[in-house]
Design a protein around this motif. Structure first.
Motif, PDB file in Angstrom:
ATOM      1  N   LEU A 329       0.804  -1.336  -0.066  1.00  0.00           N
ATOM      2  CA  LEU A 329      -0.005   0.032   0.044  1.00  0.00           C
ATOM      3  C   LEU A 329       0.766   1.341  -0.027  1.00  0.00           C
ATOM      4  CD1 LEU A 329      -2.882  -0.942   2.430  1.00  0.00           C
ATOM      5  CD2 LEU A 329      -3.054  -0.235  -0.082  1.00  0.00           C
ATOM      6  N   SER A 337       1.099  -1.454  -9.513  1.00  0.00           N
ATOM      7  CA  SER A 337       0.445  -2.433  -8.388  1.00  0.00           C
ATOM      8  C   SER A 337       0.454  -3.699  -8.501  1.00  0.00           C
ATOM      9  CB  SER A 337      -1.323  -1.786  -8.651  1.00  0.00           C
ATOM     10  OG  SER A 337      -2.064  -2.148  -7.374  1.00  0.00           O
ATOM     11  N   VAL A 372      -7.595  -3.801  -4.427  1.00  0.00           N
ATOM     12  CA  VAL A 372      -8.583  -3.087  -3.720  1.00  0.00           C
ATOM     13  C   VAL A 372      -9.692  -3.965  -3.454  1.00  0.00           C
ATOM     14  CG1 VAL A 372      -9.881  -2.230  -5.706  1.00  0.00           C
ATOM     15  CG2 VAL A 372      -9.871  -0.892  -3.488  1.00  0.00           C
ATOM     16  N   ASP A 373      -9.883  -5.034  -4.137  1.00  0.00           N
ATOM     17  CA  ASP A 373     -10.895  -6.079  -3.980  1.00  0.00           C
ATOM     18  C   ASP A 373     -10.751  -6.825  -2.745  1.00  0.00           C
ATOM     19  OD1 ASP A 373     -12.179  -4.813  -5.668  1.00  0.00           O
ATOM     20  OD2 ASP A 373     -11.953  -6.738  -7.345  1.00  0.00           O
ATOM     21  N   LEU A 375      -8.401  -6.072  -0.340  1.00  0.00           N
ATOM     22  CA  LEU A 375      -8.406  -5.261   0.938  1.00  0.00           C
ATOM     23  C   LEU A 375      -9.778  -5.448   1.499  1.00  0.00           C
ATOM     24  CD1 LEU A 375      -7.286  -3.287   2.891  1.00  0.00           C
ATOM     25  CD2 LEU A 375      -7.629  -1.485   1.074  1.00  0.00           C
ATOM     26  N   TRP A 376     -10.893  -4.998   0.435  1.00  0.00           N
ATOM     27  CA  TRP A 376     -12.171  -5.067   0.965  1.00  0.00           C
ATOM     28  C   TRP A 376     -12.517  -6.373   1.618  1.00  0.00           C
ATOM     29  CZ3 TRP A 376     -16.099  -1.735   1.983  1.00  0.00           C
ATOM     30  CH2 TRP A 376     -17.439  -2.437   1.679  1.00  0.00           C
ATOM     31  N   LEU A 398     -10.951   0.854   7.352  1.00  0.00           N
ATOM     32  CA  LEU A 398     -10.637   1.066   5.813  1.00  0.00           C
ATOM     33  C   LEU A 398      -9.722   2.322   5.553  1.00  0.00           C
ATOM     34  CD1 LEU A 398     -14.070  -0.138   4.395  1.00  0.00           C
ATOM     35  CD2 LEU A 398     -11.942  -0.989   4.102  1.00  0.00           C
ATOM     36  N   ILE A 402      -6.291   2.815   4.154  1.00  0.00           N
ATOM     37  CA  ILE A 402      -6.038   3.678   2.837  1.00  0.00           C
ATOM     38  C   ILE A 402      -5.114   4.826   2.834  1.00  0.00           C
ATOM     39  CG2 ILE A 402      -7.288   5.301   1.160  1.00  0.00           C
ATOM     40  CD1 ILE A 402      -9.826   3.762   1.294  1.00  0.00           C
ATOM     41  N   ARG A 411      -4.745   7.245  -3.623  1.00  0.00           N
ATOM     42  CA  ARG A 411      -5.697   7.070  -2.385  1.00  0.00           C
ATOM     43  C   ARG A 411      -6.847   7.764  -2.711  1.00  0.00           C
ATOM     44  NH1 ARG A 411      -2.077   9.870   0.464  1.00  0.00           N
ATOM     45  NH2 ARG A 411      -2.990  12.050   0.205  1.00  0.00           N
ATOM     46  N   TYR A 414      -8.661   4.787  -4.543  1.00  0.00           N
ATOM     47  CA  TYR A 414      -9.165   3.773  -3.517  1.00  0.00           C
ATOM     48  C   TYR A 414     -10.375   4.151  -2.591  1.00  0.00           C
ATOM     49  CZ  TYR A 414      -5.694   0.049  -3.950  1.00  0.00           C
ATOM     50  OH  TYR A 414      -4.904  -0.983  -4.022  1.00  0.00           O
ATOM     51  N   ALA A 417     -13.482   3.586  -4.867  1.00  0.00           N
ATOM     52  CA  ALA A 417     -13.695   2.185  -4.949  1.00  0.00           C
ATOM     53  C   ALA A 417     -14.425   1.808  -3.824  1.00  0.00           C
ATOM     54  CB  ALA A 417     -12.510   1.660  -5.313  1.00  0.00           C
ATOM     55  N   ILE A 418     -13.669   2.079  -2.546  1.00  0.00           N
ATOM     56  CA  ILE A 418     -14.351   1.441  -1.466  1.00  0.00           C
ATOM     57  C   ILE A 418     -15.704   2.140  -0.946  1.00  0.00           C
ATOM     58  CG2 ILE A 418     -14.076   1.702   1.212  1.00  0.00           C
ATOM     59  CD1 ILE A 418     -12.210  -0.429   0.033  1.00  0.00           C
TER      60      ILE A 418
END
Length: 654
Positions: A329, A337, A372-373, A375-376, A398, A402, A411, A414, A417-418
């Motif tokens: 991150l 990435s 990011v997926d 991480l979620w 979260l 981030i 940032r 992200y 997206a979150i």
């Protein structure tokens, strides 16, 4: 070592940067002008199909408009060969016919010792390979055969065997007059604690040579044949040659394969790398018996901008993936990435290849998910968010994750997206039902469900085809401005990335602008012509709504262009923001009291009216017709044409 004044200048003068770079790239003959030393090629530092890598041979510098890599001949050799500054200078000096200055005695002594250690390592490689072919290696050969490796594969990977004897390798090397200090220094033996002669580091193990990016043997990995051995895999200790946190297994061959377009895959162990490579996935590497380190991440990003982490589908593999997220991150950059391909539960890549073949592995690689997926998934899977406190705890976790991202643009993306995923989590309902449903972490509905379009929304003015056609005209203006002035994208890029286009071909035009505008007007025009064709561009710029825009008529005036561009974006965003507010309010019909919904819809209507008043009162951006209309007959015809493409059931907009 220190170099005498003027040595590097003389080296650069003697070299042609085009020749140095030309060994690694294929020049684009259409864009390049060899006579002027102005050369273009696809960038060797990141995967791309267009020629965005520029070499100015006269000035001796290169620059990539995609990944922003830049430097001279020395930095190019450093990055592509993964060598030190002095090693790069030595390589180039040899090509230029220049003699390297004499090193100081200590530096020369150190270099000589490293050379000697490498020679000892090569002796050990050959010895272990020979031992695999003897009677002592019969059991190891049987094991490797069961793993699907034939003799040719064993030779390709130089796999060997260390018999279960205390001084087998030691005696062999001493028989070749190798000094004790070199055997110990290479990590091949350990001193005895009882006063006897040193004993072999590796005993009773299948041996995998570890080579650096330039192909030099620097260490070994050994797999125990005894199932009761406490250490199933054992690596060489750290030496002057080997730092396990700064090297990758199969680094050199994987870098070459990735340079030819193969995706870079990061597996867990030696056998996974070998199995994947033998199945055609040649750009595969593995960390060396440890979790991925920052240095290894940097090595991976030198090879490819988006490595795919392919981890075993067990608990340990998932934990390793989560650790990589925390490590990566803070290091994320634009275009740099990771993606993740999680194997089926209980299987590693070798198992999957044997059971289902290369096509199954390819499907997993193609379906690798963004970081990011994952991480979620880490923050939500297995949890229930049935109270404000639990939701707040999720938000806090979260935000903390981030916040570690250093790049402000990434940032922000992200965060968006979150935000979208959070909306799906807390707003989604089962189709055809008005009540809320429990969310199932990891379940299909939990990941993919989206709010239904309510009947009232379908019938609203904001959702009408006429409104969409109006939006399409405003999109056309924005796109035309950016095509005419691609340098303005920097001012609005993040806002453009969030736009959902409704006009015909507008999605394709937007994608071309976002991916190519930074390379200049010429590159953008070439991309547009190849993607949508000249007819689409002609139709776009023939719209009178576009032609009368001051930003198009006075495209050289930066102030007017930027003002028109930001104004059009702001109006489009405001209008669509109102639409989202109405959808949210309607989606909350069952959660908010009636007066709450009424208030939200009232606020949305007021905001919409302000946007419309702003549109009709503004007489600077568009010339108002004699009848007071914002559109003349030609413009109305253009609107009708757009409307017909969006909703064929509509004949005329009026």
């Amino acid at each position: 070592m220190s170099l005498p004044p003027g040595f590097l200048d003389e080296l650069r003068t003697r070299l042609s940067l085009t020749q140095v770079v030309g060994r690694k790239v294929m020049w684009d003959q259409r864009k390049s002008n060899q006579a002027k030393g102005d050369m273009w090629a696809p960038c060797p530092f990141h995967q791309e199909k267009t020629a965005s890598f520029h070499v100015d041979d006269r000035k001796g510098f290169y620059y990539c408009f995609g990944c922003h890599a830049k430097g001279d001949a020395i930095s190019f050799v450093k990055e592509t060969e993964n060598v030190s500054f002095i090693e790069a200078v030595e390589i180039l000096a040899g090509e230029a016919g220049m003699k390297m200055p004499a090193r100081d005695p200590k530096a020369q002594e150190k270099a000589d010792r490293r050379t000697q250690l490498v020679e000892v390592m090569e002796m050990a490689v050959n010895h272990f390979r020979l031992m695999l072919k003897t009677g002592a290696g019969a059991e190891a050969r049987d094991y490797l055969t069961r793993r699907g490796l034939d003799e040719a594969a064993l030779d390709r990977w130089e796999i060997g065997f260390a018999p279960d004897t205390w001084q087998g390798l030691w005696d062999h090397l001493k028989g070749k007059n190798v000094e004790d200090d070199l055997i110990l220094g290479a990590g091949l033996a350990k001193p005895s604690q009882k006063g006897g002669k040193p004993y072999d580091t590796f005993r009773g193990r299948i041996m995998f040579p570890i080579r650096d990016a330039r192909g030099k043997a620097i260490a070994f990995g050994g797999r125990a044949m005894d199932p009761n051995d406490n250490a199933k895999y054992l690596n060489s200790p750290e030496t002057e040659l080997f730092d396990k946190g700064r090297n990758l297994y199969n680094h050199g061959p994987a870098r070459e394969a990735a340079g030819k377009g193969q995706p870079l895959i990061v597996a867990e162990g030696y056998m996974d790398v070998i199995a994947l490579s033998e199945a055609g996935f040649n750009a595969t590497v593995a960390p060396l018996g440890t979790a991925i380190t920052e240095d290894q991440l940097r090595l991976l990003w030198r090879i490819a901008p988006e490595p795919i982490i392919a981890l075993d589908g067990d608990t340990a593999g998932l934990r390793a993936a989560m650790r990589v997220i925390d490590l990566a991150l803070p290091m994320l950059e634009a275009g740099q990435s990771l993606r993740f391909s999680i194997m089926p539960e209980g299987k590693d890549p070798d198992d999957l290849l044997k059971e289902s073949g290369a096509s199954a592995m390819q499907a997993l690689i193609d379906g690798a998910i963004p970081m990011v997926d994952l991480l979620w998934r880490r923050e939500t899977e297995g949890k229930v968010f049935d109270s404000p406190e639990r939701k707040a705890a999720l938000d806090k976790d979260l935000r903390t994750a981030i916040a570690r991202i250093q790049d402000p643009s990434i940032r922000n993306h992200y965060g968006q997206a979150i935000k979208d995923k959070r909306w799906e989590l807390f707003r989604a309902r089962p189709s055809g039902q008005g009540g809320k449903r429990p969310w199932q972490p990891g379940g299909k509905r939990g990941w993919q469900a989206t709010p239904p379009v309510l009947a009232s929304t379908k019938g609203s003015v904001l959702a009408s085809a006429d409104e969409r056609a109006q939006d399409a005209l405003r999109e056309a203006v924005i796109l035309a401005i950016l095509i005419r002035r691609p340098d303005m994208l920097d001012q609005v890029e993040s806002r453009m990335e969030r736009l959902d286009m409704v006009g015909p071909d507008h999605d394709t035009l937007l994608r071309c602008v976002l991916t190519t505008a930074h390379h200049g007007a010429e590159a953008l025009e070439e991309r547009l012509l190849s993607s949508v064709g000249g007819d689409v561009l002609d139709r776009l710029f023939s719209l009178s709504h576009v032609r009368i825009t001051p930003a198009i008529r006075m495209s050289d005036d930066d102030e007017i262009v930027l003002a028109c561009l930001t104004e059009e974006l702001t109006k489009l965003e405001a209008k669509r923001g109102v639409a989202r507010e109405i959808r949210d309010a309607e989606a909350d019909m069952d959660a908010l009291p009636d007066e709450g919904v009424t208030w939200r819809l009232g606020q949305a209507a007021e905001a919409r009216n302000k946007a419309l008043r702003s549109q009709t009162e503004d007489k600077t951006t568009y010339e108002v017709a004699d009848n007071g209309s914002l559109m003349d007959r030609e413009e109305r015809d253009a609107l009708d044409a757009l409307l017909a493409q969006i909703d064929p059931t509509k004949g005329k907009s009026h």
